[in-house]
Design an enzyme around this catalytic site. Structure first.
Site, PDB file in Angstrom:
ATOM      1  N   HIS A  63      52.954  84.995  -8.805  1.00  0.00           N
ATOM      2  CA  HIS A  63      51.953  85.886  -9.835  1.00  0.00           C
ATOM      3  C   HIS A  63      50.374  86.325  -9.340  1.00  0.00           C
ATOM      4  CE1 HIS A  63      56.532  85.666 -11.706  1.00  0.00           C
ATOM      5  NE2 HIS A  63      56.040  85.768 -10.453  1.00  0.00           N
ATOM      6  N   LYS A  73      43.008  80.143 -13.357  1.00  0.00           N
ATOM      7  CA  LYS A  73      44.448  79.662 -14.361  1.00  0.00           C
ATOM      8  C   LYS A  73      43.641  78.201 -15.050  1.00  0.00           C
ATOM      9  CE  LYS A  73      47.809  82.562 -14.028  1.00  0.00           C
ATOM     10  NZ  LYS A  73      48.316  83.348 -13.352  1.00  0.00           N
ATOM     11  N   TYR A 132      49.775  76.141 -19.716  1.00  0.00           N
ATOM     12  CA  TYR A 132      48.177  76.457 -19.090  1.00  0.00           C
ATOM     13  C   TYR A 132      47.266  78.060 -19.868  1.00  0.00           C
ATOM     14  CZ  TYR A 132      51.341  80.675 -17.388  1.00  0.00           C
ATOM     15  OH  TYR A 132      52.367  81.244 -17.174  1.00  0.00           O
TER      16      TYR A 132
END
Ligand SMILES: Cc1cn([C@H]2C[C@H](O)[C@@H](COP(=O)(O)OP(=O)(O)O[C@H]3O[C@H](C)C(=O)[C@H](O)[C@H]3O)O2)c(=O)[nH]c1=O
Length: 179
Positions: A63, A73, A132
């Protein structure tokens, strides 16, 4: 310095090892500290934290959010073990379409820093809680992705008997996205 940093084959993708403070009660570690990350030249803000639970074999990804909502992230595993993957989607990068992977677990307490411009995905190697931080907030209208078994990237997912969402089954290939 409570963090150590390790390079990967893609220079901007980093492995971060927090210092573990063990004592007779258990342990303590810092996930993130602005000044220390600035010292590593990771000068980002994280306006959102996520937690997902995945049963063994689950693949989430690959993604990414489209411009201007790209997300960097900082990925960690609270409990369990995952095969974590970052795919370089920066068309002007020498490592465009290349991926790096790492095993993250509550044993090794490693974290994976994936900057904006990458797709992210992971496979749970056992039931796992993944936490995350993201550098931009979620925007469902800009949510996108690449099919997990795209043969142009050819990720060697460890568990053959995988579980993926109906949504992820319909994701496009790199070729369809980057015509
Ligand atoms: C990502 C996200 C999802 N949602 C809602 C949307 C759906 O109703 C539900 C499940 O979403 P999704 O199936 O997209 O969840 P994942 O498959 O874990 O997606 C994530 O998987 C990979 C590994 C990522 O790195 C991304 O953060 C993200 O794409 O949560 C939210 O409300 N906020 C969010 O930030």
């Amino acid at each position: 310095m409570p963090f150590e940093i390790e390079e990967t084959e893609i220079p901007e993708v980093k492995i971060i090892k927090p210092k573990i403070f063990n004592d007779n009660r258990g342990y303590f570690l810092e996930f993130y500290k602005k000044n220390d990350f600035n010292n590593f030249n990771i000068k980002v803000k994280f306006p959102q934290d996520n937690l997902s639970f995945s049963k063994k074999g689950v693949i989430r990804g690959l993604h990414f959010q489209k411009h201007p909502y790209e997300q960097g992230k900082l990925v960690s595993v609270i409990s369990g073990k995952i095969f974590d993957v970052a795919v370089d989607l920066r068309e002007n990068s020498k490592t465009f379409k290349k991926y790096v992977s790492i095993e993250l677990s509550n044993e090794n307490n490693k974290m994976f820093y994936i900057p904006e411009g990458f797709a992210h995905g992971f496979q749970a190697l056992n039931d796992s809680y993944v936490m995350y931080k993201t550098t931009k907030e979620y925007n469902k209208d800009y949510d996108s992705g690449i099919i997990f078994n795209d043969n142009e990237i050819s990720i060697k997912w460890p568990i053959k008997d995988y579980i993926i969402s109906e949504k992820d089954k319909k994701l496009k290939t790199l070729k369809e996205i980057f015509r």
